[in-house]
Design a protein around this motif. Structure first.
Motif, PDB file in Angstrom:
ATOM      1  N   THR A   1       0.835  -1.203   0.000  1.00 53.59           N
ATOM      2  CA  THR A   1       0.000   0.000   0.000  1.00 53.59           C
ATOM      3  C   THR A   1       0.869   1.252   0.000  1.00 53.59           C
ATOM      4  O   THR A   1       0.612   2.207  -0.738  1.00 53.59           O
TER       5      THR A   1
ATOM      6  N   ARG B   1       2.564   1.679  -3.385  1.00 55.54           N
ATOM      7  CA  ARG B   1       1.602   2.164  -4.383  1.00 55.54           C
ATOM      8  C   ARG B   1       1.324   3.655  -4.181  1.00 55.54           C
ATOM      9  O   ARG B   1       1.287   4.428  -5.135  1.00 55.54           O
TER      10      ARG B   1
ATOM     11  N   THR C   1       3.356   5.779  -2.844  1.00 56.14           N
ATOM     12  CA  THR C   1       4.587   6.461  -3.204  1.00 56.14           C
ATOM     13  C   THR C   1       4.692   6.670  -4.710  1.00 56.14           C
ATOM     14  O   THR C   1       5.199   7.687  -5.170  1.00 56.14           O
ATOM     15  N   LEU C   2       4.180   5.723  -5.468  1.00 56.46           N
ATOM     16  CA  LEU C   2       4.200   5.854  -6.925  1.00 56.46           C
ATOM     17  C   LEU C   2       3.248   6.942  -7.424  1.00 56.46           C
ATOM     18  O   LEU C   2       3.413   7.452  -8.536  1.00 56.46           O
TER      19      LEU C   2
ATOM     20  N   TYR D   1       1.792   7.463 -11.077  1.00 56.68           N
ATOM     21  CA  TYR D   1       2.480   6.467 -11.904  1.00 56.68           C
ATOM     22  C   TYR D   1       2.091   5.026 -11.551  1.00 56.68           C
ATOM     23  O   TYR D   1       2.412   4.113 -12.295  1.00 56.68           O
ATOM     24  N   ALA D   2       1.389   4.840 -10.442  1.00 57.61           N
ATOM     25  CA  ALA D   2       1.003   3.485 -10.013  1.00 57.61           C
ATOM     26  C   ALA D   2       0.163   2.771 -11.073  1.00 57.61           C
ATOM     27  O   ALA D   2       0.292   1.558 -11.244  1.00 57.61           O
ATOM     28  N   ASN D   3      -0.664   3.501 -11.782  1.00 57.91           N
ATOM     29  CA  ASN D   3      -1.523   2.893 -12.805  1.00 57.91           C
ATOM     30  C   ASN D   3      -0.915   2.949 -14.202  1.00 57.91           C
ATOM     31  O   ASN D   3      -1.526   2.500 -15.159  1.00 57.91           O
TER      32      ASN D   3
ATOM     33  N   ARG E   1       5.468  -2.883 -10.978  1.00 57.86           N
ATOM     34  CA  ARG E   1       4.963  -2.539  -9.648  1.00 57.86           C
ATOM     35  C   ARG E   1       5.561  -3.471  -8.600  1.00 57.86           C
ATOM     36  O   ARG E   1       5.956  -3.032  -7.514  1.00 57.86           O
TER      37      ARG E   1
ATOM     38  N   THR F   1       7.924  -2.344  -5.582  1.00 55.78           N
ATOM     39  CA  THR F   1       7.548  -2.673  -4.207  1.00 55.78           C
ATOM     40  C   THR F   1       8.691  -3.380  -3.487  1.00 55.78           C
ATOM     41  O   THR F   1       8.984  -3.076  -2.320  1.00 55.78           O
TER      42      THR F   1
ATOM     43  N   ARG G   1       7.028   9.996  -1.957  1.00 53.03           N
ATOM     44  CA  ARG G   1       6.168  10.229  -3.122  1.00 53.03           C
ATOM     45  C   ARG G   1       6.663  11.439  -3.908  1.00 53.03           C
ATOM     46  O   ARG G   1       6.729  11.399  -5.139  1.00 53.03           O
TER      47      ARG G   1
END
Length: 178
Positions: free
Chosen positions: A53, A56, A58-59, A62-64, A71, A75, A155
């Protein structure tokens, strides 16, 4: 009229969410005690954090925009970064007294727990822990020391890397690994 008022008050009480504070504080009190053990502190820290979590978060945007494989690699690198950071600052917690001061509930499943960390040298620090409950389990998702929230700071740093032209997730992973 009084009956209506009493019924409304009773319904409002039933609809109010439970407060997170007690459970969140118990998690941090337990974790803090285990973290202060010089031999097992890292393990306690790692077990208390919801690394996927936090990674994600932190991304950010850009996570998606990355693949599942990217990913997962990010992680893993983020988990290693947290491990190194904890070991680097282990002296701040090792053999320290950690006292839960209180908590502020953001919702029934989200709380900020404030602690006072007093190391052997007596240089007291306030540390805040953001904890959330998912699927019946409470986990740490951010830690604030000296006014900086770890996940929020990371982030911003990851965004600064990824916002560069032609940047890739490997650039962000390399930054975490350095």
């Amino acid at each position: 009229m009084i009956r209506t008022l009493l019924a409304s008050a009773a319904l409002a009480t039933l609809a109010m969410p439970a407060f997170a504070g007690a459970e969140a504080e118990a998690l941090i009190a337990s974790t803090a005690t285990r973290i202060s053990d010089p031999a097992k502190g890292h393990q306690a820290f790692s077990q208390s954090i919801d690394v996927p979590t936090v990674a994600r978060f932190t991304l950010g945007k850009y996570a998606n925009r990355i693949s599942d494989d990217e990913r997962q690699r990010f992680t893993a690198a983020f988990d290693n970064f947290l491990t190194r950071s904890f070991r680097k600052h282990n002296d701040d917690f090792a053999n320290s007294k950690v006292e839960v001061i209180g908590s502020t509930d953001r919702s029934a499943t989200d709380s900020i727990v404030e602690t006072r960390v007093t190391p052997a040298d007596g240089d007291e620090k306030t540390v805040r822990w953001r904890v959330v409950e998912r699927s019946g389990e409470w986990k740490v998702v951010d830690v604030e020391v000296l006014g900086l929230w770890l996940a929020i700071e990371q982030r911003a740093q990851i965004a600064a890397i990824m916002d560069k032209p032609r940047a890739t997730i490997d650039d962000a992973i390399d930054a975490l690994n350095s």
